[in-house]
Design an enzyme around this catalytic site. Structure first.
Site, PDB file in Angstrom:
ATOM      1  N   ASP A 229      -4.443  -4.497   1.845  1.00 24.98           N
ATOM      2  CA  ASP A 229      -2.979  -4.522   1.766  1.00 24.98           C
ATOM      3  C   ASP A 229      -2.526  -5.975   1.629  1.00 24.98           C
ATOM      4  O   ASP A 229      -3.278  -6.802   1.117  1.00 24.98           O
ATOM      5  CB  ASP A 229      -2.361  -3.839   2.987  1.00 24.98           C
ATOM      6  CG  ASP A 229      -1.035  -3.152   2.659  1.00 24.98           C
ATOM      7  OD1 ASP A 229      -0.088  -3.876   2.309  1.00 24.98           O
ATOM      8  OD2 ASP A 229      -0.948  -1.917   2.757  1.00 24.98           O
ATOM      9  N   HIS A 252      -2.870  -7.289  -1.620  1.00 27.59           N
ATOM     10  CA  HIS A 252      -1.617  -7.078  -2.351  1.00 27.59           C
ATOM     11  C   HIS A 252      -0.768  -8.344  -2.434  1.00 27.59           C
ATOM     12  O   HIS A 252       0.414  -8.270  -2.754  1.00 27.59           O
ATOM     13  CB  HIS A 252      -0.809  -5.955  -1.692  1.00 27.59           C
ATOM     14  CG  HIS A 252      -1.475  -4.614  -1.745  1.00 27.59           C
ATOM     15  ND1 HIS A 252      -0.940  -3.492  -1.137  1.00 27.59           N
ATOM     16  CD2 HIS A 252      -2.633  -4.208  -2.319  1.00 27.59           C
ATOM     17  CE1 HIS A 252      -1.739  -2.454  -1.345  1.00 27.59           C
ATOM     18  NE2 HIS A 252      -2.774  -2.867  -2.053  1.00 27.59           N
TER      19      HIS A 252
END
Length: 412
Positions: A229, A252
């Site tokens: 993430d 991310h």
């Protein structure tokens, strides 16, 4: 002769007093002795099989009650612990340091800690430092459960959470295999995070490296973060955040948001992100807000001296972020203003390297780009930009051309 001797004594007296003063001051300046507590003394076992939770809490209780600077030593070995809650409401606020040479590991059965919000919690503490060590939450089996569509999988526990705390230092810590977020700073002030390493598989869900929320004066430096993430995520109520010297990937990227999920949510301001290398991440520098009514804001943000390599969305503002099904399909009410992108270089893995997708109701304003050069990773073709409801200036070179930003006439 007596006269001369008296004069000599008068001349030497100030020097003698100065010398005595120096001795006195030197003795007063000596550091207060640091009390050391070894968790082995309280029954902890470094074999990775016996539960050492009570031993860690017992050492904390003694340190917490001490009026002197206390160091809790975790020597080499593997120390198995369940949920740890270090509370500061009864502490003297004298400094407490954790010196960790070994590894602290969670139970292999993820369900033991997954029902809690966090694995290791520091609540209401002041002047706490963590140096070195490895936190292994052993979360890979929970990742597998989630990735296989298991509807009965628990949400999982954050590895390390500081909440309602002040004057915190985390230096040289490694966090691996977190069930959920790795390090979380919430409602805390004056936090310094340096030389941390975070590692989780690229497909591990919701394993943000470092998450900041409702906190003031947070500095993150010289760290390597690879997760499934966001490498670093900045949530509502965060102010004066500095991020410098980060290697991010996989993950991310570095995200402000998501913001505006609730209407009265606090905003984010005065954030500086610099000297960051992004490697094969889904995003580079991102601002994301929900497509909902909101009184929130993002302002006074600087992204500078950044290198991108094979990044899918190097620069992105997404004001239509939504995970709800169905989405409300409204325009975001979050006001985004004074965002600067300076010296951002590298390669995009997708054709659109710059996306400014702003709200019709609250357009992005005062967006400034300068010395931006993002090219397509593939040999053929050139990178493009996408612009909606954004206004600002393009200073110096900006590639790809971003039509919603006006050229600074002073530079033409």
């Amino acid at each position: 002769m007596i006269y001369k001797t008296s004069c000599l004594l008068l001349l030497l007296l100030p020097l003698a007093l100065t010398f005595l003063d120096i001795i006195l001051i030197s003795s007063l300046a000596k550091p207060t002795p640091v009390t050391s507590l070894n968790v082995l003394t309280y029954g902890a076992k470094p074999d990775g099989s016996k539960d050492s939770t009570k031993a860690f809490l017992a050492a904390w209780e003694v340190a917490c009650a001490s009026a002197k600077h206390t160091t809790i030593i975790v020597p080499k070995g593997r120390f198995l612990v369940g949920n740890l809650v270090f509370e500061g409401n009864k502490c003297t606020d004298a400094p407490i340091s954790f010196r960790i040479a070994g590894s602290i590991i969670a139970p292999e059965n993820y369900k033991v800690i997954a029902s809690s919000l966090q694995w290791i919690l520091f609540d209401g503490v002041t002047n706490v430092s963590i140096y070195g060590g490895i936190l292994d939450a052993q979360g890979s089996s929970l990742w597998k459960c989630k990735n296989n569509g298991g509807k009965k999988c628990p949400t999982g526990a954050k590895t390390l959470l500081f909440t309602n705390s002040n004057n915190i230092t985390i230096n040289g810590l490694t966090s691996i295999n977190s069930q959920k977020f790795n390090i979380v700073i919430d409602e805390s002030n004056n936090v310094n995070i340096n030389r941390v390493k975070v590692s989780a598989d690229a497909d591990s869900p919701n394993t943000d490296g470092i998450h900041i929320e409702n906190s003031h004066s947070v500095n993150i430096t010289n760290s390597r973060i690879g997760t499934g993430d966001d490498c670093i995520s900045i949530g509502p109520g965060s102010t004066y955040v500095s991020i410098k010297g980060i290697h991010c990937g996989p993950g991310h990227g570095i995200s402000i948001g998501s913001l505006g999920r609730s209407e009265d949510e606090q905003g984010v301001e005065n954030v500086k992100v610099s000297n960051v290398d992004f490697m094969s991440t889904d995003n580079g520098v991102r601002i994301k807000t929900w497509g909902k009514d909101s009184k929130s804001f993002v302002r006074n943000i600087v992204f500078q001296h950044i290198k991108m390599k094979m990044v899918k969305n190097p620069i992105i503002i997404d004001q239509h972020y939504c995970l709800d099904k169905p989405c409300p399909k409204k325009e975001s009410g979050v006001e985004i203003s004074n965002i600067r992108y300076e010296d951002i270089q590298g390669t995009s893995n997708t054709e659109v390297a710059v996306t400014l997708d702003c709200s019709k109701d609250k357009p992005c304003t005062d967006i400034v780009m300068g010395n931006v050069n993002l090219v397509l990773q593939m040999v053929n073709g050139s990178a493009q930009s996408s612009c909606n409801n954004a206004k600002g200036l393009a200073n110096d070179v900006v590639v790809p051309f971003t039509p919603c930003l006006k050229r600074d006439l002073l530079l033409t």
